[in-house]
Design an enzyme around this catalytic site. Structure first.
Site, PDB file in Angstrom:
ATOM      1  N   GLY A  44       0.823  -1.217   0.000  1.00 59.38           N
ATOM      2  CA  GLY A  44       0.000   0.000   0.000  1.00 59.38           C
ATOM      3  C   GLY A  44       0.849   1.255   0.000  1.00 59.38           C
ATOM      4  N   SER A  50       3.581   6.945   4.027  1.00 60.30           N
ATOM      5  CA  SER A  50       4.167   5.994   4.979  1.00 60.30           C
ATOM      6  C   SER A  50       5.538   5.511   4.501  1.00 60.30           C
ATOM      7  CB  SER A  50       3.229   4.802   5.208  1.00 60.30           C
ATOM      8  OG  SER A  50       2.758   4.287   3.983  1.00 60.30           O
ATOM      9  N   ASP A  69       2.300  -1.653  -4.804  1.00 58.76           N
ATOM     10  CA  ASP A  69       0.969  -1.070  -5.028  1.00 58.76           C
ATOM     11  C   ASP A  69       0.699  -1.108  -6.531  1.00 58.76           C
ATOM     12  OD1 ASP A  69      -1.327   0.738  -5.128  1.00 58.76           O
ATOM     13  OD2 ASP A  69      -0.629   1.552  -3.220  1.00 58.76           O
ATOM     14  N   GLY A  73      -5.683   2.267  -6.651  1.00 53.46           N
ATOM     15  CA  GLY A  73      -6.566   2.533  -5.523  1.00 53.46           C
ATOM     16  C   GLY A  73      -7.333   1.307  -5.072  1.00 53.46           C
ATOM     17  N   SER A 122      -0.323  -7.166  -5.021  1.00 54.92           N
ATOM     18  CA  SER A 122       0.446  -7.668  -3.880  1.00 54.92           C
ATOM     19  C   SER A 122       0.525  -9.202  -3.797  1.00 54.92           C
ATOM     20  CB  SER A 122      -0.125  -7.029  -2.609  1.00 54.92           C
ATOM     21  OG  SER A 122      -0.022  -7.851  -1.506  1.00 54.92           O
ATOM     22  N   HIS A 142      -8.502  -2.816   2.210  1.00 57.70           N
ATOM     23  CA  HIS A 142      -8.997  -2.971   3.574  1.00 57.70           C
ATOM     24  C   HIS A 142     -10.261  -3.826   3.672  1.00 57.70           C
ATOM     25  CE1 HIS A 142      -5.887  -0.129   4.309  1.00 57.70           C
ATOM     26  NE2 HIS A 142      -6.280   0.217   5.518  1.00 57.70           N
TER      27      HIS A 142
END
Ligand code: SAH
Ligand code: MG
Length: 213
Positions: A44, A50, A69, A73, A122, A142
């Site tokens: 992500g 991050s 990633d 999105g 991923s 998520h």
């Protein structure tokens, strides 16, 4: 405690994304602790926020950060959903494309030599991966399906003594989606991970034994 480089910190704070500063700094500290065990890997990347915290930890610890990633999105980032940002839509195709934002963030932070981006899905990357990890950070899709697939395909790469970090862990359904919390529960119950730290919705665990099931 090893403190993060001030100029990188300013870039992280100003970057588009979903990482409050206190949680980012906790992530940085986890990365510094994990770096002697092996390289860091993030699921992500989004716009690189991050990745600046973790990339700075990689630099401090003498290792690298891989970050994966597809840059299209998650479900919750699409138009009409809660976490949509119209700035990251490619005007030509109408699809999300966060890769240019990611590159700019990492460039500004001066971390291009330690942050290695992989553009793609991923679990597909995991199927070809072999390197044991010092730290795995799960912050991709998520939904139950996406977060569960990330855990299933990557958790076994965390080396003994390495760290599993999970973002957006909410025990109470009123505070947010439950999938990351369910991943955390699995890691504790059957994964051989022991809870280590908690800062906001960021939780870290340490791999103590065995192989996750
Ligand atoms: N860590 C980021 C936020 C990540 S948002 C920050 O600090 O701001 C979640 C990201 O996961 C999105 O960019 C989305 O494209 C990515 N994602 C969702 N499902 C994915 C998958 N199957 N493979 C790769 N990336 C995925
Ligand atoms: Mg998150």
């Amino acid at each position: 405690m090893n403190t993060m480089d001030e100029s990188a910190l300013a870039i992280a704070r100003g970057a588009v994304g979903f990482m409050p500063d206190d949680e980012g700094l906790a992530l940085y500290e986890a990365g510094v602790r994990a770096a002697p065990v092996g390289p860091l890997l993030e699921i992500g990347s989004y716009c690189g926020k991050s990745a600046v915290y973790l990339g700075s930890a990689a630099r401090a610890g003498g290792t690298v950060l891989f970050t994966v990633d597809h840059h299209r999105g998650s479900e919750e980032n699409q138009a009409g959903w809660e976490h949509h940002d119209s700035r990251v839509v490619d005007p030509e195709t109408g699809r999300m494309d966060t890769l240019p934002f990611f590159r700019r963030t990492v460039e500004r932070a001066g971390l291009e030599d330690v942050v290695l981006a992989v553009v793609g899905d991923s679990p597909t990357l995991a199927a070809y991966w072999t390197t044991p990890l010092g730290l795995l950070f799960i912050d991709g899709g998520h939904s139950e399906e996406a977060a569960g697939a990330d855990y299933d395909s990557w958790a076994h790469f965390v080396a003994p003594g390495g760290v599993l970090a999970i973002h957006d862990v909410f025990e109470d359904p009123d505070d947010g989606g439950q999938a990351p919390f369910h991943v955390w529960q699995r890691a504790v119950d059957t994964g051989g991970f022991e809870p280590e730290t908690q800062q906001g919705s960021l939780r870290t665990l340490r791999r103590v034994k065995g192989s996750p099931t």
